[in-house]
Design a protein around this motif. Structure first.
Motif, mmCIF file in Angstrom:
data_model
loop_
_atom_site.group_PDB
_atom_site.id
_atom_site.type_symbol
_atom_site.label_atom_id
_atom_site.label_comp_id
_atom_site.label_asym_id
_atom_site.label_seq_id
_atom_site.Cartn_x
_atom_site.Cartn_y
_atom_site.Cartn_z
ATOM 1 N N ARG A 14 20.431 -2.376 24.883
ATOM 2 C CA ARG A 14 19.664 -3.581 24.547
ATOM 3 C C ARG A 14 18.158 -3.375 24.673
ATOM 4 N N ARG A 15 17.732 -2.310 25.372
ATOM 5 C CA ARG A 15 16.307 -2.019 25.487
ATOM 6 C C ARG A 15 15.757 -1.396 24.202
ATOM 7 N N ARG A 16 16.638 -0.781 23.431
ATOM 8 C CA ARG A 16 16.216 -0.069 22.222
ATOM 9 C C ARG A 16 16.170 -1.019 21.027
ATOM 10 N N VAL A 17 15.034 -0.984 20.332
ATOM 11 C CA VAL A 17 14.873 -1.784 19.120
ATOM 12 C C VAL A 17 14.620 -0.816 17.972
ATOM 13 N N GLY A 18 15.486 -0.886 16.984
ATOM 14 C CA GLY A 18 15.345 -0.028 15.806
ATOM 15 C C GLY A 18 14.821 -0.824 14.628
ATOM 16 N N LEU A 19 14.436 -0.105 13.595
ATOM 17 C CA LEU A 19 13.911 -0.727 12.386
ATOM 18 C C LEU A 19 14.879 -0.485 11.243
ATOM 19 N N GLU A 20 15.001 -1.470 10.385
ATOM 20 C CA GLU A 20 15.812 -1.293 9.175
ATOM 21 C C GLU A 20 15.210 -2.098 8.044
ATOM 22 N N LEU A 21 15.475 -1.635 6.834
ATOM 23 C CA LEU A 21 14.967 -2.337 5.647
ATOM 24 C C LEU A 21 15.779 -3.589 5.385
ATOM 25 N N THR A 81 0.841 -1.188 0.000
ATOM 26 C CA THR A 81 0.000 0.000 0.000
ATOM 27 C C THR A 81 0.883 1.248 0.000
ATOM 28 N N SER A 82 0.295 2.362 -0.318
ATOM 29 C CA SER A 82 1.049 3.620 -0.264
ATOM 30 C C SER A 82 1.528 3.905 1.153
ATOM 31 N N HIS A 83 0.695 3.578 2.139
ATOM 32 C CA HIS A 83 1.098 3.794 3.535
ATOM 33 C C HIS A 83 2.303 2.929 3.882
ATOM 34 N N GLN A 84 2.297 1.686 3.434
ATOM 35 C CA GLN A 84 3.442 0.815 3.682
ATOM 36 C C GLN A 84 4.693 1.354 2.991
ATOM 37 N N ALA A 85 4.534 1.851 1.763
ATOM 38 C CA ALA A 85 5.675 2.432 1.046
ATOM 39 C C ALA A 85 6.219 3.642 1.799
ATOM 40 N N THR A 86 5.327 4.445 2.364
ATOM 41 C CA THR A 86 5.761 5.609 3.139
ATOM 42 C C THR A 86 6.531 5.162 4.368
ATOM 43 N N LEU A 87 6.036 4.153 5.064
ATOM 44 C CA LEU A 87 6.738 3.649 6.244
ATOM 45 C C LEU A 87 8.119 3.122 5.871
ATOM 46 N N LEU A 88 8.194 2.381 4.777
ATOM 47 C CA LEU A 88 9.483 1.867 4.327
ATOM 48 C C LEU A 88 10.438 3.010 3.990
ATOM 49 N N LYS A 106 13.979 3.801 5.656
ATOM 50 C CA LYS A 106 15.174 3.896 4.803
ATOM 51 C C LYS A 106 15.917 5.204 5.055
ATOM 52 N N SER A 107 15.156 6.284 5.208
ATOM 53 C CA SER A 107 15.785 7.587 5.375
ATOM 54 C C SER A 107 16.376 7.782 6.773
ATOM 55 N N ARG A 108 15.921 6.969 7.734
ATOM 56 C CA ARG A 108 16.436 7.072 9.109
ATOM 57 C C ARG A 108 16.638 5.674 9.697
ATOM 58 N N PRO A 109 17.651 4.944 9.220
ATOM 59 C CA PRO A 109 17.882 3.582 9.714
ATOM 60 C C PRO A 109 18.023 3.579 11.242
ATOM 61 N N PRO A 143 16.944 -6.328 2.263
ATOM 62 C CA PRO A 143 17.191 -6.163 0.827
ATOM 63 C C PRO A 143 15.893 -6.143 0.008
ATOM 64 N N ASP A 144 14.918 -6.981 0.391
ATOM 65 C CA ASP A 144 13.637 -6.975 -0.316
ATOM 66 C C ASP A 144 12.902 -5.648 -0.112
ATOM 67 N N GLY A 145 13.013 -5.075 1.077
ATOM 68 C CA GLY A 145 12.402 -3.773 1.343
ATOM 69 C C GLY A 145 13.015 -2.684 0.481
ATOM 70 N N ARG A 146 14.337 -2.724 0.348
ATOM 71 C CA ARG A 146 15.014 -1.742 -0.522
ATOM 72 C C ARG A 146 14.580 -1.929 -1.973
ATOM 73 N N ALA A 147 14.474 -3.168 -2.384
ATOM 74 C CA ALA A 147 14.087 -3.462 -3.775
ATOM 75 C C ALA A 147 12.663 -2.980 -4.063
ATOM 76 N N ILE A 148 11.744 -3.204 -3.119
ATOM 77 C CA ILE A 148 10.359 -2.781 -3.373
ATOM 78 C C ILE A 148 10.279 -1.268 -3.423
#
Length: 147
Positions: free
Chosen positions: A91-98, A37-44, A48-51, A100-105
């Motif tokens: 260790r309490r902090r959990v970050g998000l990252e793309l 969805t567009s919302h999912q693309a925005t989240l990705l 991506k812009s702030r790993p 390879p499939d996320g980068r490709a999409i």
């Protein structure tokens, strides 16, 4: 005089709003044909812009609560487009990252949307393309935060 300026802005807004909505609708369709969805693309794109962005930071950027966003992130993680990564420093902090499939999409979404727009622009006259290009700085300024 102020009244005329207000009316002029109102008139332009009345014509601009449906055009922007229709452009957005077409671009969303292009995205959805890739299975996101567009919302999912925005989240990705935000990840991506702030790993390393945390779920709470991502929710703040989107203007929604972290619990509301959690299900969206779960779906993206299940689809293999992003992953949660525990910080080495805290260790309490959990970050998000793309992934390879996320980068490709994201690349495919961008390419598909750009192709759609380029195709429409190609059917305009040179003069109309110049007008669209000339309007871009003003459109960007409309997106800037207001004081």
């Amino acid at each position: 005089m102020i009244r005329e300026a207000t009316l002029s802005s109102q008139e332009v807004a009345e014509e601009l709003r449906p055009v922007i909505l229709r452009l957005g609708r077409h671009l969303r369709r292009e995205t959805e044909q890739l299975g996101v969805t567009s919302h999912q693309a925005t989240l990705l794109w935000l990840v991506k812009s702030r790993p390393g962005l945390s779920l709470r930071e991502l929710a703040h950027a989107e203007g929604i609560s972290a619990p509301s966003l959690s299900a969206h992130v779960d779906r993206l993680e299940t689809a293999g487009l992003l992953r949660r990564v525990r910080s080495q420093d805290d260790r309490r902090r959990v970050g998000l990252e793309l992934t390879p499939d996320g980068r490709a999409i994201l690349k495919r979404v961008r390419a598909r949307r750009t192709t759609w727009l380029a195709d429409r622009l190609a059917h305009l006259s040179d003069e109309d393309r110049e007008r669209v290009k000339a309007a871009l700085p003003a459109l960007r300024r409309m997106l800037e935060p207001r004081p």
